[in-house]
Design an enzyme around this catalytic site. Structure first.
Site, short mmCIF file in Angstrom:
data_model
loop_
_atom_site.label_atom_id
_atom_site.label_comp_id
_atom_site.label_asym_id
_atom_site.label_seq_id
_atom_site.Cartn_x
_atom_site.Cartn_y
_atom_site.Cartn_z
N GLY A 1 1.00 -1.49 0.09
CA GLY A 1 -0.01 0.20 0.10
C GLY A 1 0.99 0.92 -0.05
CB CYS B 1 5.09 -3.66 -0.03
SG CYS B 1 6.17 -2.70 -0.34
CE1 TYR B 2 1.09 1.06 5.31
CE2 TYR B 2 0.13 -0.68 5.57
CZ TYR B 2 0.28 0.82 6.24
OH TYR B 2 -0.33 0.43 7.23
CG HIS C 1 5.73 -5.59 -4.09
ND1 HIS C 1 4.64 -5.41 -4.07
CD2 HIS C 1 6.48 -4.66 -4.58
CE1 HIS C 1 4.76 -4.38 -2.65
NE2 HIS C 1 5.45 -3.68 -3.43
CD GLU D 1 3.18 -8.66 -4.87
OE1 GLU D 1 4.04 -8.99 -4.42
OE2 GLU D 1 2.68 -7.53 -4.95
N GLY E 1 -22.10 -11.88 -26.81
CA GLY E 1 -21.15 -12.43 -27.55
C GLY E 1 -19.41 -12.14 -26.83
N GLY E 2 -19.84 -11.34 -25.19
CA GLY E 2 -18.56 -10.87 -25.13
C GLY E 2 -18.02 -12.68 -24.25
CB VAL E 3 -15.16 -13.53 -22.61
CG1 VAL E 3 -14.15 -14.59 -22.13
CG2 VAL E 3 -13.71 -12.64 -23.94
CG ASP E 4 -16.77 -11.40 -18.55
OD1 ASP E 4 -16.11 -12.55 -19.07
OD2 ASP E 4 -16.57 -10.61 -17.98
CE LYS F 1 -12.48 -11.19 -19.97
NZ LYS F 1 -14.12 -10.16 -19.35
#
Ligand code: XMP
Length: 511
Positions: free
Chosen positions: A55, A82-83, A169, A171, A224-227, A367
């Site tokens: 943060g 980190c923070y 970090h 990640e 028609g979108g992915v989700d 996603k």
């Protein structure tokens, strides 16, 4: 059976969703909650481990995000990043120093390989640092387990209490062994099993959907979108013909895309598929309108008007499903944590329609997980890897007035670009590419004749998150072929230009 869970407690850093994704890459379920989440809720969550995120703040400032030190006594392993590392040290009586300058970038750290956190990594490795404050003295009972030239406590731990902290970090991919460090925390420290697997997710979600829906109907708005496509495929697997997908085709999709969506869902999945073709209605409302905001407003109002009319008439007595995904719902650790992000995936319901309930089968997935589920359910590759596409469709790529003819010109030019990117293997290396019709006419010469026709602009970007983007370096010979083909094959275009603006200052879309 419930999955084992890791809590990512969000203190406002920029990589916090990424931490949860990296944990899930190890097949361990992770969820992100803001630092304002009450301790009782955390206790009730029965987490196998907790990660305090980074943060931007300084722990000594009163307004900075803090947490009750009781969290350290729950007996749950904690990793501070980190923070989060400074906060852990500060809560337990260590001292934090404010460095004269910020340490930012790649750094070599030397780590103690007897630490569970640093198993199976070299003694010296590269990590990513981004901080100003640092831990000067560790709290009683803690040992320093990594250091660098400029950071005396790059990592610390109290092994008996299973409290771990890293200043860097892990990640981000710039930390070369970062994923191994996270994996060590999950498996060596927390004792997680790898039970977050998409096949199991499909199986248990299908069973839960069947249980919840029973013999009722479900209606889903398909864009028609992915989700929404993956949500439809999952619901079809669960309840077959009880599912009705309503696909409102405003005629503003890419060339042949509406037909592709229809063919995929009618051909591959058991469901009722309702396509509402309403290009004429949209175009008549858009006639003469050139203001971008006004165009968006008209397209949105028309879309939902038609969508809810269809549902009100025929499908309003069961459940309503939508393709909300996890990032749509994550509350931020910054600022007003109580306010959930509003998002286009979460639709506002008209007051006169009363569904039995709202179903969001993908609400816990990132996603990339949604895409994995889509592939496993047999959705066509093109749908699963579809690029983002704005809700108002080509309406915001035809600059100025939207007419049937201008939409057709843009669809044809865009189809040439897509075809060449596909043929040359560039399709999946770019986040998004498309054609725009800027609404400018220029003079040209074709044969002996002077022409005065439309310009087509090409736009292509690379990006991880769409918040910032770089214009893509498409090789000149591909651009040359696209340009030639558009001018030869698409009537009423006599010039092609390439947009070399990054975001910021430009946006990805032109309107
Ligand atoms: P901008 O133009 O804001 O776009 O840099 C960032 C990303 O968002 C997409 N986009 C939209 N998506 N409804 C959507 O669902 C919209 O109104 C919309 N406008 C932009 C854009 O294509 C890019 O991927």
């Amino acid at each position: 059976m419930e999955n084992e869970k890791i809590l990512v407690l969000d203190f406002g850093g920029q990589y916090n969703q990424l931490i949860a994704r990296r944990v899930r890459d190890e097949h361990v379920y992770a969820e992100v909650l803001p630092y304002t989440t009450p301790l009782d809720e955390i206790k009730a969550g029965r987490y196998k481990g907790i990660i305090f995120t980074g943060g931007p703040n300084s722990v000594y400032e009163e307004a900075s995000p803090h947490y009750t030190p009781e969290i350290l006594d729950l007996g749950i392993p904690i990793l501070g990043i980190c923070y989060g590392a400074q906060l852990m040290a500060w809560m337990l009586g260590g001292t934090i120093e404010h460095a004269p300058g910020r340490e930012y970038g790649r750094t070599q750290v030397t780590a103690d390989r007897n630490s569970l956190l640093f198993r199976n990594i070299p003694a010296v490795s590269t990590v990513w640092m981004s901080h100003t404050d640092y831990v000067k003295e560790v709290p009683a009972g803690f040992a320093v387990t990594a250091s660098s030239d400029s950071c005396p406590v790059a990592a610390m731990e109290n092994r008996a209490h299973r409290l771990y902290a890293v200043q860097f970090h892990p990640e981000v991919t710039h930390s070369v062994y970062g994923q191994q460090i996270l994996s060590n925390f999950l498996f060596e420290v927390c004792g997680c099993s790898r039970d977050w697997v998409m096949d199991d997710f499909i199986e248990s979600t299908v069973a839960a959907l069947q249980e919840e829906i029973g013999t009722d109907g479900v209606v889903l708005g398909l864009s028609g979108g992915v989700d929404s496509s993956v949500a439809a495929a999952l619901l079809s697997r669960a309840v077959g013909k009880q599912l009705t997908c309503v696909f409102v085709d405003q005629g503003l999709m890419r060339k042949d895309e509406g037909d592709m969506v229809e063919a995929a869902f009618k051909g591959l999945f058991d469901m009722n598929f309702v396509r509402v073709n309403c290009q004429e209605q949209f175009l008549s409302h858009l006639a003469g309108v050139t203001d971008p905001e006004k165009k968006r407003e008209i397209i949105g109002t028309q879309f939902y008007g038609i969508f809810w009319d269809v549902i009100r008439e025929r499908y309003a007595d069961g459940y309503f499903a939508q393709g909300t995904i996890y990032p749509d719902r994550i509350e931020s650790g910054k600022g007003d944590a109580a306010k959930i992000k509003t998002h286009h995936n979460q639709v506002k319901m008209p007051e006169d329609i009363h569904f039995k309930g709202v179903i969001e089968p993908l609400k816990d997935l990132f996603k990339d997980e949604v895409r994995q589920v889509g592939e496993k359910l047999g959705l066509p590759h093109d749908l699963v890897w579809r690029q983002p596409f704005p809700g108002p469709g080509l309406g915001v790529r035809v600059i100025g007035e939207v007419t049937a003819e201008r939409v057709r010109i843009l669809q044809d030019a865009d189809a040439v670009l897509r075809d060449e990117m596909h043929r040359n293997g560039y399709e999946e290396s770019m986040a998004q590419f498309f054609a725009v019709l800027p609404g400018v006419r220029t003079v040209g010469v074709m044969g002996d004749a002077r022409t005065y026709e439309e310009v087509v602009a090409l736009r292509a970007v690379t990006t991880d998150d769409f918040m910032t983007a770089d214009w893509a370096r498409i090789p000149y010979d591909i651009l040359a072929r696209v340009s030639n083909r558009i001018i030869n094959e698409v009537e009423h275009v006599n010039r092609v230009v390439y947009d070399i603006t990054s975001k910021p200052p430009g946006t990805v879309e032109w309107e």
